[in-house]
Design an enzyme around this catalytic site. Sequence first.
Site, PDB file in Angstrom:
ATOM      1  N   GLU A  99       0.813  -1.217   0.000  1.00  0.00           N
ATOM      2  CA  GLU A  99       0.000   0.000   0.000  1.00  0.00           C
ATOM      3  C   GLU A  99       0.849   1.271   0.000  1.00  0.00           C
ATOM      4  O   GLU A  99       0.533   2.226  -0.717  1.00  0.00           O
ATOM      5  CB  GLU A  99      -0.965   0.018   1.195  1.00  0.00           C
ATOM      6  N   HIS A 105      -9.867  -5.249  10.911  1.00  0.00           N
ATOM      7  CA  HIS A 105     -10.532  -5.030   9.628  1.00  0.00           C
ATOM      8  C   HIS A 105     -11.844  -4.260   9.767  1.00  0.00           C
ATOM      9  O   HIS A 105     -12.680  -4.305   8.885  1.00  0.00           O
ATOM     10  CB  HIS A 105     -10.814  -6.368   8.933  1.00  0.00           C
TER      11      HIS A 105
END
Lengths: 327, 330
Positions: free
Chosen positions: A62, A131
Site C-alpha cells: 500500500e 478489519h
Amino acid sequence: MAIRSLRYREALREAMIEEMERDPAVFILGEEVGHYDGAYKVTEGMLAKFGERRVLDTPIAEAGFAGIAIGAAIVGLRPVVEFMTWNFSAVAFDQILNNAAKLRQMSGGQLKCPIVFRGPNGSAKQVGSQHSHAMEHFYATIPGLKVVAPAFSQDAKGLLKTAIRDDDPVCFMESETLYSVKGDVDDAIDAIPFGVAQVVRTGTRCTLVAYARMTHVCLEAAKILAEQGVEVEVVDLRSLRPLDEDTIIASVQKTHYCVVVHEGFPYGGVGAEVADRVQRLAFDSLDGPVLRVTNFDVPMPYNANLEQLCIPSAARVVATVERLLSR
Amino acid sequence: MTPNAESVVPDTRQHLEDMYRRMVLIRRVEEECARAYALGKIGGFLHLYIGQEAVAVGAVAAIEPTDYVVTTYRDHGLAIAKGMSARACLAELFGKATGCSKGLGGSMHLFDEERRFMGGHGIVGAHIPLAAGIAFAAKYRGESNVTLCFFGEGAVSIGAFHEGLSLAALWKLPIVFVCENNEYAMGTPLDRSLSIADVSAKALSYGMARDRLFVTDVLDVERTMAAAVARARAGHPSLVEVRTYRFRGHSMSDPGKYRSANEVDKHKANDPLVRARRDLLALGRKEDELKALEASVEDEVQDAVRFAEASPEPDASILETATYAGPFAS
C-alpha cells in the site's frame, strides 16, 4: 433521461468507467482490481474494457502503490487508488498524510495532487478488530485532504465523479455492507458537488446527523420514532471535509436537538467536530446537549452479538433520542 | 589518467569548468547557510551538502532539463544543480515570499516545478515511491523523460525504499535510484545500520541493474550516471550507490562527535572540488581565470544573501490557497 435502480457498487463502477472514457489521465490501481475483477467486484469488467495500462493490479504494498500514484498525480495524471479496505490504508498513512496532503503546501502552491483513494470503510461482518476501522475520522482531521462518504447509489456515482475531477486529494469512503444495496440513479444527474449535505427525511423534534451506512440506520430509527409520534429529521452529510455546516445548523435551528451518529471510536472524530460546530453556531437554538452515538470505545470484537452491540444500531439511536427529548 | 592539456578538446575543459563552477556555487551557498543559521536568520533544521557536491552536479550533467530529480531533506545541492537560483534557494531558507516555495517549505522542502526539481522531502524513504510515480507517469504517457531519485544509505532500511524499488522493477519504470552513501545515517555508521557493506547489492533481489562508485571525480559520477540514465530511458531502472562523505554534521545541531578529526581530514584531502580545480589547471586553465570564476560565484552568493535579506515575508493570505488547489475545504 432514465432513472435506473443500481447497486452501490455498480454506481461506483459507472462513475469510474465514465470518467476514464472522458479523461485519458484517469487510471485505477490496487490489489486485485484487474484480473480478479475487484475483491468486492467494484471494478468488475474494467480490465477487459480498458486493458492493463489503465487498470493495474498491484502487489500488496500500500505505501508503495499509494506513493507511486501520488507521484503520478503531481505530474498530471489522475489516479484512482483502490484500497482493498481502508483498514490497509494505515500502512500508507504516511504517504497520504505527508505527501498527498502536503506537497502543494510544501511547494508553496506549485504542485497539485489530483488523486482519489477509495475502498470500503467501517465495519463489515465479524471481521475482527483489524478489519473494522472507521478510518474517515483520521483523514478528516488533515488539512489538504477532502473526505466523502456516500450512503446511496446516486451519491456514490455523483460524488466519485466529482472526486476524480477534483484537483485535490480525496479520500472516498465506501461500505462493504452497502455494496449490494440498490438505489435509484437519475441519469440526468452527473457530478454531485462536495460540501452539500442532504436532508433525507424531514422532521421537527430532533436532528440526526449521519453519513454512509449510518444514514440508513438513522432512517430506520426515524421510522421507529415516527411510530411513537416523534418526527425526527435526518441529515446525510455525504461530505465530511468540506462539511456543510449550513444544512446542519438550519436543521438544528428548527428541531432544537441534535444527535450525531457514526461508526468509529467516540474519542474525537467527526461527531465531536459536528458537536463543536453546532454548539458554536446554534447555541441559542439548542434545548439540550449535542449527543453522539458511536462505536463503543473498544477494539471491534469478533463475536457477532458483541459486534452488533458495539456498532450503532437503530435501537441505540432511538434510545438516545428518547433520553434526550425526555430530559 | 593524467589529463593532458594538449590533447583535450576545449569542450571538455569548458564542461568541467561549468561543473566546477556549479560545485563551488553549492559549497559557497551552504557555507553562507551555516553562517546565516548561526545568526538566527534560518530556522528549523539545516542539513548541509558540503562534501557531496560532485554527486549532484555529476548526476544532473548526465540528464536533460526535461528529466526529473527528487531527493531528501538534504536538498540544496541538488536543487541548485538542477538549475534553481541561489536567490530562490536562500530566500526560501530565510522564509521569504520570494523563496522557491514562497517561504512555506524551508530548507527541507525546496521545489522548482518548472525546472523539474520535485523536492525536498522530510520523511526518510517516503519520496522513493513518489519518485517512482513520476517515472510511472512518463511511461504511462509514452514520454521519454527519466527520474533520478536520491536518498542516503539511512533510507535503505525503511519499507518505502523496498516497495518503491520493487514496484519500479516490476513495472520497468524509467528511473535511477541513487543512494548517496555518506557513511553515516545521522550519527550511526554503516556497520551498525546495515547487514551488508555494499548497498547496491539490494538491487539484486529486485532483478534490477546496479552500479557503484567512490566519488573522487565529478566526471566519474557523470559517466556512471549517464549509463544508468540510458538504461532507464530503455525501461530498465537501476540502483546506483555513490560513496561520498559529508564534511559537516548531519544537521547544524550535530557536532559530529561520532567521527574522528583524522577521518574527516582524510576525506577532505580527497575533496572532489579540489580535484576538479587541479584538473582544470592541468587542462590549461590559468590560476587567475579560476580566481575570476570563484569571484563571480562569490558575487552571485552575496547577491543572493542580500536578496534573501531584503525580500518580504509571505502574507497569511497564501496559507489557504497553498493548502487546496480548489476552494478551501473545512
